[in-house]
Write an enzyme that holds these catalytic residues in place. Structure first.
Site, PDB file in Angstrom:
ATOM      1  N   CYS A 171       0.861  -1.125   0.172  1.00  0.00           N
ATOM      2  CA  CYS A 171       0.005   0.131  -0.021  1.00  0.00           C
ATOM      3  C   CYS A 171       0.934   1.164  -0.065  1.00  0.00           C
ATOM      4  CB  CYS A 171      -0.869  -0.001   1.318  1.00  0.00           C
ATOM      5  SG  CYS A 171      -1.580   1.561   1.604  1.00  0.00           S
ATOM      6  N   GLU A 172       0.559   1.992  -0.983  1.00  0.00           N
ATOM      7  CA  GLU A 172       1.411   3.123  -0.949  1.00  0.00           C
ATOM      8  C   GLU A 172       1.302   4.401  -0.109  1.00  0.00           C
ATOM      9  OE1 GLU A 172      -0.888   6.291  -4.092  1.00  0.00           O
ATOM     10  OE2 GLU A 172       0.707   4.900  -5.012  1.00  0.00           O
ATOM     11  N   HIS A 173       0.241   4.269   0.717  1.00  0.00           N
ATOM     12  CA  HIS A 173       0.027   5.186   1.918  1.00  0.00           C
ATOM     13  C   HIS A 173       0.728   4.864   3.038  1.00  0.00           C
ATOM     14  CE1 HIS A 173      -4.243   5.525  -0.607  1.00  0.00           C
ATOM     15  NE2 HIS A 173      -3.296   6.330  -0.941  1.00  0.00           N
ATOM     16  N   HIS A 174       0.771   3.523   3.285  1.00  0.00           N
ATOM     17  CA  HIS A 174       1.331   3.214   4.640  1.00  0.00           C
ATOM     18  C   HIS A 174       2.750   2.189   4.378  1.00  0.00           C
ATOM     19  CE1 HIS A 174      -2.727   3.900   6.013  1.00  0.00           C
ATOM     20  NE2 HIS A 174      -2.167   4.543   6.759  1.00  0.00           N
ATOM     21  N   GLN A 225      -4.884  -0.593  -4.676  1.00  0.00           N
ATOM     22  CA  GLN A 225      -5.660  -1.752  -5.417  1.00  0.00           C
ATOM     23  C   GLN A 225      -6.365  -1.099  -6.646  1.00  0.00           C
ATOM     24  OE1 GLN A 225      -7.448  -4.666  -2.830  1.00  0.00           O
ATOM     25  NE2 GLN A 225      -8.730  -5.352  -4.711  1.00  0.00           N
ATOM     26  N   HIS A 242      -5.801  -6.168   3.227  1.00  0.00           N
ATOM     27  CA  HIS A 242      -4.709  -4.992   3.387  1.00  0.00           C
ATOM     28  C   HIS A 242      -4.381  -4.810   4.702  1.00  0.00           C
ATOM     29  CE1 HIS A 242      -5.412  -2.848  -0.510  1.00  0.00           C
ATOM     30  NE2 HIS A 242      -6.461  -3.707  -0.604  1.00  0.00           N
ATOM     31  N   CYS A 250      -2.918  -2.206   6.226  1.00  0.00           N
ATOM     32  CA  CYS A 250      -3.336  -1.271   6.718  1.00  0.00           C
ATOM     33  C   CYS A 250      -4.792  -1.170   7.241  1.00  0.00           C
ATOM     34  CB  CYS A 250      -2.954  -0.271   5.821  1.00  0.00           C
ATOM     35  SG  CYS A 250      -4.024  -0.237   4.165  1.00  0.00           S
TER      36      CYS A 250
END
Length: 198
Positions: free
Chosen positions: A87-90, A128, A156, A158
């Site tokens: 996941c590019e956010h976490h 995703q 996920h 996250c």
């Protein structure tokens, strides 16, 4: 007349700087209050750097296609292709399966390449939704089929390990192009074969 295979590689750019990544990982762990002086943790920053470098480096492959000499015009579907991405956010992993199908046009694809294409786009920080669309768009562009369908089901970290801690939840995304989007019967057949109720 045979078409030469297309060599598929990750976008060009500098390769990973493992020494800098290891130093940054050590700084991160230290900043989080994790001491690195024990025997079992001393090598962790290097292991972290190598692990992330592996996660973000897809293997090159040859996109092998063949003429559709028999005029096969039914759905070709690969189910349960393993997906692992970050996941590019976490920068936490998400894992699951992809179901990738297409309605052939003039050419058909070597079946293992469907899994290779999923891996190619998954080996980078991702969301995703984008991953699902990238796989479908790329197949449409390279293969020129009559239709493409991609469904990804993933869990996920996250969502399950932090924040809401929704253990056991999964996210489903889909992209349909061409006949699989426009024709209700084709769309229903695709979803039925993937096990998704469309």
């Amino acid at each position: 007349m045979s078409t030469p295979a297309l060599r598929v590689v990750h976008e060009t750019g500098p390769g990973p700087d493992l020494a800098a990544a290891e130093a940054a990982a050590a700084d991160l762990l230290t900043a989080l209050g994790i001491p690195l002086d024990s025997e079992s943790l001393r090598g962790t920053p290097g292991r972290m750097a190598r692990a992330y470098a592996e996660l973000f480096t897809p293997r090159p492959f040859d996109l092998t296609t063949f003429p559709n000499d028999e005029g096969y015009d039914e759905l070709v579907l690969a189910r349960g292709i393993p997906v692992r991405s970050v996941c590019e956010h976490h920068l936490l992993p998400f894992v699951g399966v992809a179901h990738v199908g297409y309605l052939p046009g003039e050419r058909i694809l070597g079946l293992s390449k469907l899994a290779r294409i999923v891996e190619h786009f998954a080996c980078r920080p991702q969301v995703q939704e984008r991953l699902t669309k990238q796989v479908a768009d790329w197949l449409e562009e390279q293969l020129e089929p009559r239709g493409v369908g991609v469904v990804i089901e993933a869990e996920h970290s996250c969502m399950t390990l932090r924040g809401v801690q929704a253990v056991g939840s999964s996210t489903v995304t889909s992209t349909l192009l061409g006949t699989l989007r426009e024709d209700a019967r084709s769309r229903q057949e695709f979803f039925a074969l993937t096990g998704i109720n469309g």
